[in-house]
Structure formats: structure tokens, C-alpha cells
Design a protein around this motif. Sequence first.
Motif: not given
Length: 519
Positions: A267, A265, A452-453, A457-458
Amino acid sequence: MAYAEKRSGRDGRPYYRARYRRPDGAPDGTVLGSDGKAIKYPTKATAVKAAREAEAEADAAASRGRWVAPEKGRITLGEYILGKSEGEGWLARQDLAASTEQSYGHYLKRILPTFGETPLAGIEQRAIDAWEKGERARGSAVSSATYRRILHLVLEDAVAEGLLAINPAKRRRNRGKRAGKLNRGPEKVITTALGALLIAERASLLSKRDDEFVAMVSKPYTGMRWGEIIGLQPEFVRDEAFRIEQQLYELDGGRFVLCPPKDDSYRTADSPRWLTRLVKEHVAQIRPTPCSCHGMTFVFRGGRSRKQATATQAAVARQAGVAVGTVGNVLNHPERVTEKTRARVEKAMAEVGFVRDAAPAGAAAHWRRSGFSAWVWDPAVSGWYSKKGRYEAHPVAVTASPWPGVPVRGQNPTGAAKACWVPIRSAMTRHALRHLDRTIMEELGTPKVLMDERMGHIDPSVSAQYAHVTPAMRAALVRGLTEVWEASLDARLELADGSAVAVLDRLLKERAASRSTPS
């Protein structure tokens, strides 16, 4: 054609084996027991009946494409998972991160003692159900469900490899208590923005450093995981965001591995300017140096060992009224002192807090989960030190002022203190601060695509593919986080206008000054 084959036992008595035609055209098969050995039937009729049932079952399975030759399932679960030699088994074939591989090792320790010696074909669903029920009784429903999930994963691969016809760990639908299907676990406990600020203040008071305050403030306003916090490097702290590129994961034995964030993840977490300024000022103040384990520089340093506060042998000698050499004899040559003297010296050691072979002074390279929980997180959240080693659970004794009180240490701290901390949010975990970040965003009305970003999370849904993050969304989130932070400072000022934590004291004074200045 199903038939009975007459055989003679070692005692000369006859018995029958059930034989049937195999769907693969190989020599006739024999009905086997769960141990992989041929079943010995006492009469011809019972053998013929078993053979017919086995043949019918094999034909039905073959018509559905599910028939597997019995000899393929004779390998035990332990052999399948671990292999007959290192590097050959199912576990070795998995491409796992170090943290996941360690977790799988823990899970398999709960699975293999029960099923490790059982052939794959002999593992029955009812046995798995009974085992899971027993695990649930000994531990938590969430843990037992995890063990079954891993067993299901292993056996599903065995089915794919043609070693099993069906997966016996697969759950039957619409069976059992509904509560068990909802995967309910312990209550998820979080706190408020003010609670997070108070926890950060207490953590810093316990450690006598700013690292704990800055880290615990960063977590609920970025959503970073614990490993991502301790793996944060200065170059990933930007003016308006934190870049999450890695995590430091602590393996069993205390070794840290540098690895990608959980589930890859990677980001960028938008951050208010006040937070990035706080972190950058912290880095400038402590001037971190590269750690010896990775040769890399990180934003936060590990805490001091509990052993570093130990008393000296001289202090023990004074307390016991003996010579320093006598203390040395008690430690190294107990046969040279009397039982009475040894007992007096050992009592003095406990009274002054002496620990043999104490670690040298200085900060560790990284926080360790157990030490941080026992001496920083748990007492900050609950107001109690947890039982650890020879230390019994006891309240955090503090001075009466300045508010919220400074922890008292040394001999008989409870007797010398004027107060004890009350709980902020008992049973709350460090990870709950990440949950708090998501909760704050929900309260601010942040669009799901941005949440989510930020959390890494996807969302695989079709609707999520049509949603995109915009600069306006990011700006609104940053404004909202700033308002939440300022409101928590205002609430903290209502409790007391200063703090023994220097960095918080400065923030409170800045906030008080900004409120008194006409807009």
C-alpha cells in the motif's frame, strides 16, 4: 446385519466383538475403541446392542454423506500434521510465510503434547473443550482460543480429505458463557499524539540517537507495522507518501527474513510533508550503508548492544584492588585464585558492569524485538526498565534538567540521579502506535475507504465495492495529520521550550518561531 462374534482371550475366557454391516459394502466392520482396537464385550447381548447402534449410526451418517471408514481415522494427529517423514505432513503442505510458519510451530507445541498420540477418530469434542479450558486457566483467553482455532483448521482439512466425518473442534452454538464468545482480551491501551511525541523523545534520550525518535514519530502518522518500519528503504520515502513494499520479520534465533507485508498488504500511506522531510533529512544525516544480512540499505539502524557499555578488565582490577592478570585468572583459570579473591573480583565485576565477551562497538544492522522492548520501549513508556537477565526491574534515573531529564548511567545511577520518569502509558505496546493512527483518523472523520487502504485492510462488503478514494480525501487527511502534529508540538512547548534530543529541539524552535510570526 448387526451380530456378536465370539472370540477367546489369551486366558481362554470368551468375549464378544460387535460386528455390523458397513455402508461401503466392504467386509463387516468392528466396533472400535478410541485407541483404534476392537472393544471386547463380556456378553453377547452387550455386543449385539453395540453393533446395532454402530450400524444405525453408520447408516444415518451415510445418508447425510458423512460416513468415513473407521480405518481412515486411525492415523494419529501428530502423524497427520508432521508426517511419518519430513515434508509429508499437513504442515509441510501449507504455503505459509516464514513468520506464519513460525507462529504455527508455537501453536502446535501447545496442541501436540495433548492430542499428538491420539488417532484422528479418537479426538472427542469434550476432550477439546476440557483442554481449552485448561489452557485458558494457564494463560489468556485469546491465546487458548487461537490454539483451538488452529486445531479446528487442521481437523477441518482432515474432514476434507475424508479422514474424519465431522470436525470435533467445531464449537457448538449458544453454549458456555457469553463472555467467552466475545473473544475479549486484555485492554487495548493507546496514548495521545502528545504522548506519542513524549515516548519518541524518551526513546531517543535512552538510545542517544535520532533513529528511535524519527521511527517512533513515523509510526503513528503512517500506521506502519513494526516489521514495516525496520524494513523501510530510502527509495520508498516519497515526497507525500510512504510506499510499504516489504517488512523485515525477526524469526526465533534472531534471523531476519525479508518478506511481503502482513496479508500482502502492499500500500501507499499518505504522509504530511513535514514527516517525509524529517525522514529524508535523517537518511541524509546518517548515510546508511547496506546491511551484511541482506546487502540492502534501510532507513533505520539497529540499536547498540547492552553489552557494548561494559567496563574493561582493568576497571574491574582497579575496583577490586588486584592485578589485571588476577581478573583474567578468575575468568579463565579460577582454580589459580583463592575463594576470597574470586569473590572480591566477581563483586567488582557486578559493581562496574563488566560483561564477558562483550560485543564490539557500533550499531547493529536491525533492532531486535526483545532488546528494543527492554532497553528502549518499556522504559520510555513506563519509566521503568523491565527485568531482563541479571538486570532487575528498576526505574529510569534521570537528571533534573533539561526537561524531561536525561537518563543517568554508570555506577549507582539511581543514587546519582535527581529524578525518575513517571509513566506515560503503562502496558502499552509498540503496535498501539498503529492503533493510534487509526484512532486519529476516526477523530478527523476520515472516510472508511481511505482508512482501510492506509491500514492495509480489506472490506469485503458490497457497500465497500462502491466507495473509492479521492484526491480530496487524501488532502483532507494530510491537513488533519499536520494539525494534530502541530498541536502536539504546541503542547510540548508548554512543558519546556527545548529538548536534549537535537532533532526535536530544532522542531520545537521552528514551531515556536512560526507561532510568533504574524500570519
